[in-house]
Design an enzyme around this catalytic site. Sequence first.
Site, PDB file in Angstrom:
ATOM      1  N   SER A 107       1.109  -1.239  -0.153  1.00 57.13           N
ATOM      2  CA  SER A 107      -0.077   0.074   0.006  1.00 57.13           C
ATOM      3  C   SER A 107       0.896   1.115   0.137  1.00 57.13           C
ATOM      4  O   SER A 107       1.744   1.364   0.821  1.00 57.13           O
ATOM      5  CB  SER A 107      -0.794   0.001   1.190  1.00 57.13           C
ATOM      6  OG  SER A 107      -1.413   1.206   1.719  1.00 57.13           O
TER       7      SER A 107
ATOM      8  N   HIS B  35      -1.566  -1.818  -4.117  1.00 58.47           N
ATOM      9  CA  HIS B  35      -2.923  -1.810  -3.571  1.00 58.47           C
ATOM     10  C   HIS B  35      -3.008  -0.274  -3.305  1.00 58.47           C
ATOM     11  O   HIS B  35      -2.156   0.287  -2.680  1.00 58.47           O
ATOM     12  CB  HIS B  35      -2.619  -2.486  -2.088  1.00 58.47           C
ATOM     13  CG  HIS B  35      -3.933  -2.299  -1.173  1.00 58.47           C
ATOM     14  ND1 HIS B  35      -4.976  -3.250  -1.302  1.00 58.47           N
ATOM     15  CD2 HIS B  35      -4.168  -1.437  -0.208  1.00 58.47           C
ATOM     16  CE1 HIS B  35      -5.988  -2.813  -0.343  1.00 58.47           C
ATOM     17  NE2 HIS B  35      -5.420  -1.673   0.184  1.00 58.47           N
TER      18      HIS B  35
ATOM     19  N   ASP C 169      -5.163   2.876  -2.319  1.00 61.74           N
ATOM     20  CA  ASP C 169      -6.235   3.057  -1.232  1.00 61.74           C
ATOM     21  C   ASP C 169      -6.742   4.560  -1.383  1.00 61.74           C
ATOM     22  O   ASP C 169      -6.276   5.443  -1.339  1.00 61.74           O
ATOM     23  CB  ASP C 169      -5.437   3.167   0.312  1.00 61.74           C
ATOM     24  CG  ASP C 169      -5.013   1.944   0.663  1.00 61.74           C
ATOM     25  OD1 ASP C 169      -6.036   1.096   1.070  1.00 61.74           O
ATOM     26  OD2 ASP C 169      -3.962   1.772   1.077  1.00 61.74           O
TER      27      ASP C 169
ATOM     28  N   MET D 143      -9.799   6.890  -0.579  1.00 62.88           N
ATOM     29  CA  MET D 143     -10.641   7.332   0.596  1.00 62.88           C
ATOM     30  C   MET D 143     -11.629   8.627   0.210  1.00 62.88           C
ATOM     31  O   MET D 143     -11.019   9.350  -0.429  1.00 62.88           O
ATOM     32  CB  MET D 143      -9.919   7.643   1.773  1.00 62.88           C
ATOM     33  CG  MET D 143      -9.152   6.430   2.083  1.00 62.88           C
ATOM     34  SD  MET D 143      -8.315   6.682   3.664  1.00 62.88           S
ATOM     35  CE  MET D 143      -7.071   5.343   3.711  1.00 62.88           C
TER      36      MET D 143
ATOM     37  N   HIS E 234      -8.515  -0.177  -3.568  1.00 61.78           N
ATOM     38  CA  HIS E 234      -9.312  -0.361  -2.079  1.00 61.78           C
ATOM     39  C   HIS E 234     -10.067   0.860  -2.173  1.00 61.78           C
ATOM     40  O   HIS E 234      -9.755   1.732  -1.565  1.00 61.78           O
ATOM     41  CB  HIS E 234      -8.301  -0.557  -1.105  1.00 61.78           C
ATOM     42  CG  HIS E 234      -9.080  -0.737   0.268  1.00 61.78           C
ATOM     43  ND1 HIS E 234      -8.272  -0.937   1.391  1.00 61.78           N
ATOM     44  CD2 HIS E 234     -10.260  -1.101   0.470  1.00 61.78           C
ATOM     45  CE1 HIS E 234      -9.304  -1.016   2.466  1.00 61.78           C
ATOM     46  NE2 HIS E 234     -10.159  -1.378   1.894  1.00 61.78           N
TER      47      HIS E 234
ATOM     48  N   MET F 264     -12.673   2.776  -0.291  1.00 61.35           N
ATOM     49  CA  MET F 264     -12.971   2.868   1.239  1.00 61.35           C
ATOM     50  C   MET F 264     -13.868   4.161   0.599  1.00 61.35           C
ATOM     51  O   MET F 264     -13.662   5.413   1.153  1.00 61.35           O
ATOM     52  CB  MET F 264     -11.964   3.369   1.886  1.00 61.35           C
ATOM     53  CG  MET F 264     -11.226   2.076   2.368  1.00 61.35           C
ATOM     54  SD  MET F 264      -9.782   2.257   3.316  1.00 61.35           S
ATOM     55  CE  MET F 264      -8.742   2.595   2.040  1.00 61.35           C
TER      56      MET F 264
ATOM     57  N   MET G 122     -10.429  -6.660   6.801  1.00 62.41           N
ATOM     58  CA  MET G 122      -9.548  -5.492   7.254  1.00 62.41           C
ATOM     59  C   MET G 122      -9.087  -6.113   8.473  1.00 62.41           C
ATOM     60  O   MET G 122      -9.701  -6.667   9.502  1.00 62.41           O
ATOM     61  CB  MET G 122     -10.365  -4.178   7.369  1.00 62.41           C
ATOM     62  CG  MET G 122     -10.795  -3.604   6.138  1.00 62.41           C
ATOM     63  SD  MET G 122      -9.313  -3.083   4.899  1.00 62.41           S
ATOM     64  CE  MET G 122      -8.577  -2.034   6.049  1.00 62.41           C
TER      65      MET G 122
ATOM     66  N   GLY H  56      -8.784   3.602   7.262  1.00 66.06           N
ATOM     67  CA  GLY H  56      -8.765   4.951   7.227  1.00 66.06           C
ATOM     68  C   GLY H  56      -7.437   5.448   7.108  1.00 66.06           C
ATOM     69  O   GLY H  56      -7.091   6.502   6.683  1.00 66.06           O
ATOM     70  N   PHE H  57      -6.327   4.896   8.002  1.00 70.50           N
ATOM     71  CA  PHE H  57      -5.010   5.268   8.096  1.00 70.50           C
ATOM     72  C   PHE H  57      -4.217   4.095   8.165  1.00 70.50           C
ATOM     73  O   PHE H  57      -4.532   3.108   8.464  1.00 70.50           O
ATOM     74  CB  PHE H  57      -5.032   5.713   9.485  1.00 70.50           C
ATOM     75  CG  PHE H  57      -5.868   7.075   9.660  1.00 70.50           C
ATOM     76  CD1 PHE H  57      -5.670   8.409   9.024  1.00 70.50           C
ATOM     77  CD2 PHE H  57      -7.212   6.995  10.136  1.00 70.50           C
ATOM     78  CE1 PHE H  57      -6.318   9.602   9.229  1.00 70.50           C
ATOM     79  CE2 PHE H  57      -8.144   8.163  10.116  1.00 70.50           C
ATOM     80  CZ  PHE H  57      -7.572   9.273   9.629  1.00 70.50           C
ATOM     81  N   GLY H  58      -2.984   4.402   7.706  1.00 71.67           N
ATOM     82  CA  GLY H  58      -1.817   3.458   7.828  1.00 71.67           C
ATOM     83  C   GLY H  58      -1.194   3.518   9.073  1.00 71.67           C
ATOM     84  O   GLY H  58      -1.489   4.333   9.849  1.00 71.67           O
ATOM     85  N   GLY H  59      -0.377   2.446   9.525  1.00 71.58           N
ATOM     86  CA  GLY H  59       0.283   2.495  10.503  1.00 71.58           C
ATOM     87  C   GLY H  59      -0.270   2.155  11.664  1.00 71.58           C
ATOM     88  O   GLY H  59       0.094   2.402  12.830  1.00 71.58           O
TER      89      GLY H  59
ATOM     90  N   ASP I  27      -5.540  -6.673   5.124  1.00 73.37           N
ATOM     91  CA  ASP I  27      -4.915  -5.350   5.154  1.00 73.37           C
ATOM     92  C   ASP I  27      -5.090  -4.603   6.413  1.00 73.37           C
ATOM     93  O   ASP I  27      -5.975  -4.375   7.052  1.00 73.37           O
ATOM     94  CB  ASP I  27      -5.891  -4.457   4.246  1.00 73.37           C
ATOM     95  CG  ASP I  27      -5.306  -3.265   3.766  1.00 73.37           C
ATOM     96  OD1 ASP I  27      -4.209  -2.892   4.353  1.00 73.37           O
ATOM     97  OD2 ASP I  27      -6.352  -2.534   2.962  1.00 73.37           O
ATOM     98  N   GLY I  28      -3.922  -4.079   6.829  1.00 72.83           N
ATOM     99  CA  GLY I  28      -3.768  -3.265   8.155  1.00 72.83           C
ATOM    100  C   GLY I  28      -3.042  -3.744   8.992  1.00 72.83           C
ATOM    101  O   GLY I  28      -3.196  -4.971   9.574  1.00 72.83           O
ATOM    102  N   GLY I  29      -1.629  -3.127   9.238  1.00 70.13           N
ATOM    103  CA  GLY I  29      -0.892  -3.670  10.550  1.00 70.13           C
ATOM    104  C   GLY I  29       0.165  -5.023  10.043  1.00 70.13           C
ATOM    105  O   GLY I  29       0.349  -5.710  10.917  1.00 70.13           O
TER     106      GLY I  29
ATOM    107  N   GLY J  90       1.844  -1.896   4.189  1.00 65.98           N
ATOM    108  CA  GLY J  90       1.678  -0.416   3.613  1.00 65.98           C
ATOM    109  C   GLY J  90       3.357  -0.119   4.797  1.00 65.98           C
ATOM    110  O   GLY J  90       4.240  -0.027   4.154  1.00 65.98           O
TER     111      GLY J  90
HETATM  112  C1  DX5 Z   1      -5.968   1.513   5.873  1.00 66.70           C
HETATM  113  C2  DX5 Z   1      -5.490   1.060   4.544  1.00 66.70           C
HETATM  114  C3  DX5 Z   1      -4.287   0.347   4.340  1.00 66.70           C
HETATM  115  C4  DX5 Z   1      -3.253   0.876   4.874  1.00 66.70           C
HETATM  116  C5  DX5 Z   1      -2.105  -0.148   5.267  1.00 66.70           C
HETATM  117  O1  DX5 Z   1      -7.085   2.090   5.778  1.00 66.70           O
HETATM  118  O2  DX5 Z   1      -6.615   0.399   3.617  1.00 66.70           O
HETATM  119  O3  DX5 Z   1      -4.198  -0.290   3.125  1.00 66.70           O
HETATM  120  O4  DX5 Z   1      -2.593   1.842   4.163  1.00 66.70           O
HETATM  121  O5  DX5 Z   1      -1.206   0.156   5.831  1.00 66.70           O
HETATM  122  P1  DX5 Z   1      -0.235  -0.436   7.215  1.00 66.70           P
HETATM  123  O6  DX5 Z   1       0.237  -1.841   6.770  1.00 66.70           O
HETATM  124  O7  DX5 Z   1       0.636   0.484   7.587  1.00 66.70           O
HETATM  125  O8  DX5 Z   1      -1.367  -0.927   8.190  1.00 66.70           O
HETATM  126 ZN    ZN Z   2      -6.043  -0.881   1.710  1.00 63.44          ZN
END
Ligand code: DX5
Ligand code: ZN
Length: 223
Positions: free
Chosen positions: A10, A35, A37, A39, A69, A71, A141, A146-149, A175-177, A197
């Site tokens: 991502s 991927h 993202d 939003m 993706h 959202m 998910m 909504g957010f990375g990290g 996807d996520g973390g 990501g």
């Molecule tokens: C979150 C996104 C993810 C995110 C993944 O809403 O859909 O794709 O960017 O980032 P990490 O791997 O840092 O959680």
């Molecule tokens: Zn995503």
Amino acid sequence: MSVKAKIGPSILNADLSQLFEESEKLLNNGADYLHLDVMDGTFVPNLTFGHPVVKCLRSKIKDAFFETHMMVQRPQQWIESMADAGVDQYTYHIEPVLDQVDEISRKIREAGMKVGLAIKPGTDLEAVVKHIPNADMILIMTVEPGFGGQKFMTNQMPKVKWLRENYPLLDIEVDGGVGQETIHQCAKAGANMIVSGTAIINADNQRETISLLRSTVQDAIDA
Ligand code: DX5
Ligand code: ZN
């Protein structure tokens, strides 16, 4: 026959002023797909980019597999423009459109894209299972979108496990973390498409990280 391990970085937390360079670097370092993202500030409390940016990226990267993706509150609104932008797979959240899922999925396929169905951590698997016959991939998910990290949610793994037990050949994405610390859980539960990501973007060695994530997942598939 079995599914294949694929890693889709991502780019959300990359330097987006260098979207092309960052994407090319990820692909050169072994990414299987990108991927992207998208939003809308309504379905999730954040904004990123839309089809005009994806189209520009596609004009410079001809052959990589692009997953968007979505959202967004109205996934039905962006099907044509994303197809025109050169998207290969349109993955959307079913939560805002529960009674229109099969219709939207049909339109995505008619537009020439693959269909991915995504659910948030609080959404029961039941809501998506009945739509699997009209989908190419299910995204579970592992954070609130909504957010990375954010921190990986282990409590989503039973959904992945149930899906894999019941659909041995289905593409299942997480996807996520997801990173070196959490990939084993995803692999063991049966996910085969891995979005990552910050763990990849911030890695000292992107190539090694991508390769390690993929081999962990492929080993679990082959075991
Ligand atoms: C979150 C996104 C993810 C995110 C993944 O809403 O859909 O794709 O960017 O980032 P990490 O791997 O840092 O959680
Ligand atoms: Zn995503």
